[in-house]
Design a protein around this motif. Structure first.
Motif, PDB file in Angstrom:
ATOM      1  N   THR A 161       0.829  -1.206   0.000  1.00  0.00           N
ATOM      2  CA  THR A 161       0.000   0.000   0.000  1.00  0.00           C
ATOM      3  C   THR A 161       0.860   1.251   0.000  1.00  0.00           C
ATOM      4  OG1 THR A 161      -1.641  -1.217   1.307  1.00  0.00           O
ATOM      5  CG2 THR A 161      -1.909   1.168   1.132  1.00  0.00           C
ATOM      6  N   MET A 162       0.717   2.060  -1.042  1.00  0.00           N
ATOM      7  CA  MET A 162       1.444   3.331  -1.108  1.00  0.00           C
ATOM      8  C   MET A 162       0.894   4.298  -0.070  1.00  0.00           C
ATOM      9  SD  MET A 162      -0.264   4.910  -4.592  1.00  0.00           S
ATOM     10  CE  MET A 162       0.151   6.629  -4.273  1.00  0.00           C
ATOM     11  N   PRO A 163       1.703   5.274   0.377  1.00  0.00           N
ATOM     12  CA  PRO A 163       1.192   6.271   1.314  1.00  0.00           C
ATOM     13  C   PRO A 163       0.175   7.183   0.635  1.00  0.00           C
ATOM     14  CG  PRO A 163       3.384   6.876   0.570  1.00  0.00           C
ATOM     15  CD  PRO A 163       3.119   5.506   0.020  1.00  0.00           C
ATOM     16  N   LEU A 164      -0.687   7.792   1.428  1.00  0.00           N
ATOM     17  CA  LEU A 164      -1.684   8.708   0.887  1.00  0.00           C
ATOM     18  C   LEU A 164      -1.018   9.912   0.219  1.00  0.00           C
ATOM     19  CD1 LEU A 164      -4.211   8.643   3.870  1.00  0.00           C
ATOM     20  CD2 LEU A 164      -4.506   7.561   1.624  1.00  0.00           C
ATOM     21  N   VAL A 165       0.078  10.372   0.810  1.00  0.00           N
ATOM     22  CA  VAL A 165       0.849  11.494   0.256  1.00  0.00           C
ATOM     23  C   VAL A 165       2.322  11.249   0.547  1.00  0.00           C
ATOM     24  CG1 VAL A 165      -1.007  13.213   0.502  1.00  0.00           C
ATOM     25  CG2 VAL A 165       0.600  12.866   2.379  1.00  0.00           C
ATOM     26  N   ASN A 166       3.178  12.016  -0.094  1.00  0.00           N
ATOM     27  CA  ASN A 166       4.621  11.964   0.155  1.00  0.00           C
ATOM     28  C   ASN A 166       4.979  13.141   1.064  1.00  0.00           C
ATOM     29  OD1 ASN A 166       7.403  11.969   0.146  1.00  0.00           O
ATOM     30  ND2 ASN A 166       7.635  11.872  -2.071  1.00  0.00           N
ATOM     31  N   ALA A 167       5.213  12.867   2.348  1.00  0.00           N
ATOM     32  CA  ALA A 167       5.511  13.916   3.322  1.00  0.00           C
ATOM     33  C   ALA A 167       6.984  13.939   3.706  1.00  0.00           C
ATOM     34  CB  ALA A 167       4.656  13.710   4.570  1.00  0.00           C
ATOM     35  N   THR A 168       7.846  13.412   2.826  1.00  0.00           N
ATOM     36  CA  THR A 168       9.258  13.264   3.136  1.00  0.00           C
ATOM     37  C   THR A 168       9.996  14.596   3.143  1.00  0.00           C
ATOM     38  OG1 THR A 168       9.148  11.162   1.957  1.00  0.00           O
ATOM     39  CG2 THR A 168      11.335  11.957   2.558  1.00  0.00           C
ATOM     40  N   LYS A 169      10.823  14.799   4.157  1.00  0.00           N
ATOM     41  CA  LYS A 169      11.723  15.947   4.199  1.00  0.00           C
ATOM     42  C   LYS A 169      12.988  15.640   3.404  1.00  0.00           C
ATOM     43  CE  LYS A 169      10.224  17.508   8.781  1.00  0.00           C
ATOM     44  NZ  LYS A 169      10.681  17.809  10.174  1.00  0.00           N
ATOM     45  N   GLY A 170      13.845  16.648   3.250  1.00  0.00           N
ATOM     46  CA  GLY A 170      15.048  16.490   2.459  1.00  0.00           C
ATOM     47  C   GLY A 170      16.101  15.620   3.119  1.00  0.00           C
ATOM     48  N   PRO A 171      17.088  15.168   2.346  1.00  0.00           N
ATOM     49  CA  PRO A 171      18.178  14.340   2.880  1.00  0.00           C
ATOM     50  C   PRO A 171      18.868  15.026   4.050  1.00  0.00           C
ATOM     51  CG  PRO A 171      18.271  14.456   0.488  1.00  0.00           C
ATOM     52  CD  PRO A 171      17.249  15.462   0.923  1.00  0.00           C
ATOM     53  N   GLY A 172      19.199  14.248   5.071  1.00  0.00           N
ATOM     54  CA  GLY A 172      19.898  14.792   6.229  1.00  0.00           C
ATOM     55  C   GLY A 172      18.995  15.398   7.282  1.00  0.00           C
ATOM     56  N   GLU A 173      17.707  15.506   7.007  1.00  0.00           N
ATOM     57  CA  GLU A 173      16.769  16.059   7.983  1.00  0.00           C
ATOM     58  C   GLU A 173      16.114  14.924   8.769  1.00  0.00           C
ATOM     59  OE1 GLU A 173      14.231  19.465   7.008  1.00  0.00           O
ATOM     60  OE2 GLU A 173      14.879  19.220   4.934  1.00  0.00           O
ATOM     61  N   TRP A 174      15.895  15.179  10.054  1.00  0.00           N
ATOM     62  CA  TRP A 174      15.219  14.186  10.884  1.00  0.00           C
ATOM     63  C   TRP A 174      13.736  14.147  10.564  1.00  0.00           C
ATOM     64  CZ3 TRP A 174      17.310  10.328  13.347  1.00  0.00           C
ATOM     65  CH2 TRP A 174      18.648  10.422  13.769  1.00  0.00           C
ATOM     66  N   GLN A 175      13.198  12.947  10.511  1.00  0.00           N
ATOM     67  CA  GLN A 175      11.796  12.728  10.185  1.00  0.00           C
ATOM     68  C   GLN A 175      11.158  11.842  11.244  1.00  0.00           C
ATOM     69  OE1 GLN A 175      11.001  12.620   6.097  1.00  0.00           O
ATOM     70  NE2 GLN A 175      13.099  12.258   5.480  1.00  0.00           N
ATOM     71  N   THR A 176       9.861  11.915  11.378  1.00  0.00           N
ATOM     72  CA  THR A 176       9.177  11.129  12.400  1.00  0.00           C
ATOM     73  C   THR A 176       8.103  10.238  11.791  1.00  0.00           C
ATOM     74  OG1 THR A 176       7.479  12.818  12.825  1.00  0.00           O
ATOM     75  CG2 THR A 176       9.511  12.959  14.099  1.00  0.00           C
ATOM     76  N   TYR A 177       7.989   9.054  12.355  1.00  0.00           N
ATOM     77  CA  TYR A 177       6.844   8.167  12.129  1.00  0.00           C
ATOM     78  C   TYR A 177       6.163   7.967  13.486  1.00  0.00           C
ATOM     79  CZ  TYR A 177       8.247   6.402   7.445  1.00  0.00           C
ATOM     80  OH  TYR A 177       8.557   6.269   6.106  1.00  0.00           O
ATOM     81  N   ASP A 178       4.870   8.205  13.505  1.00  0.00           N
ATOM     82  CA  ASP A 178       4.052   7.824  14.654  1.00  0.00           C
ATOM     83  C   ASP A 178       3.073   6.774  14.168  1.00  0.00           C
ATOM     84  OD1 ASP A 178       4.738   9.507  17.098  1.00  0.00           O
ATOM     85  OD2 ASP A 178       4.617  11.030  15.541  1.00  0.00           O
TER      86      ASP A 178
END
Length: 252
Positions: A161-178
């Motif tokens: 299942t693909m995500p509803l949207v692409n909320a990815t930040k740029g390379p080297g930036e911290w990202q969160t999954y809840d």
């Protein structure tokens, strides 16, 4: 006249019976529930060391930036990933790692970062994965301006299942999954009764909304149903030095 009397008597009895079945007059208090009382959980607070919040009071902290004491290699050996500056980082070709503790239903918070130096493209950029119960992969990937198959980009239930949207930040930036995850249920013969479901919020954006997990998440082939019980949180070594920090879980 006798028939009229009998009808009136029967009708009166019916009205009396209906009146007895009717509840007493409702008041605002009639729909109030006072017991049980929800237990108190102290929310996490803002932290300079991590993005977002620290763990709430009833969470199990799986990684606090100091050591990998709660983790092991998949063969039970000590994990060979590196720990520095409050993060753990994949040591390429060192192998996957997983929690020593196993879980069923849970809420999971995890932060990840793809390398700031972009190398490769598609599935070769910042690739890793988070496996629910060691079986079902939530994809980790540098999907910032990086086209790949949609059910393999960051936030996908891998190859499903693909995500509803692409909320990815740029390379080297911290990202969160809840993540909110409910484990599948099987009967004594190994047949699935209730599938696994997952909700994922990526950087504050809903990307998986109570998504049904169809089975295993293999690189080749279709999902299969494999009966299992509680399982670990597994992090994937996909050959990229992807980092993780501030990992905590609440059993539900």
């Amino acid at each position: 006249m006798k028939k009229v009397f009998l009808f009136a008597a029967a009708f009166g009895s019916l009205l009396t019976a209906q009146a007895q079945l009717q509840p007493s007059k409702m008041t605002p208090e009639s729909s109030e529930i006072w017991s049980p009382v929800p237990r108190i959980v102290t929310p996490g607070g803002m932290s300079n060391a991590v993005s977002g919040f620290t763990a709430p009071s009833d969470a199990i902290v799986l990684f606090d930036g100091k050591n990998l004491d709660k983790w092991q290699a998949t063969n039970g050996a000590a994990p060979a990933w590196t720990v520095a500056d409050g993060a753990m980082t994949v040591t390429p070709r060192a192998g996957d790692i997983q929690t020593k503790q196993e879980f069923g239903d849970f809420q999971l918070h995890i932060e990840w970062r793809a390398p700031s130096e972009v190398k490769g493209n598609g599935q070769g950029r910042g690739n890793s994965g988070i496996f629910m119960q060691g079986v079902y992969e939530l994809q980790v990937l540098d999907s910032y301006n990086n086209r790949t198959y949609s059910n393999g980009q960051a936030g996908s239930i891998y190859k499903q299942t693909m995500p509803l949207v692409n909320a990815t930040k740029g390379p080297g930036e911290w990202q969160t999954y809840d993540v909110v995850y409910t484990a599948p249920r099987f009967n004594k013969d190994g047949q699935i009764l209730i599938p696994a479901y997952i909700t994922v919020i990526h950087n504050g954006v809903l990307i998986q909304n109570h998504t049904q997990i169809q089975g295993t998440t293999p690189y080749v082939g279709r999902p299969t149903i494999q009966p299992h019980g509680r399982g670990p949180i597994k992090l994937q070594d996909h050959g990229n030095p992807t980092s993780f920090r501030n990992i905590w879980i609440r059993e539900l």
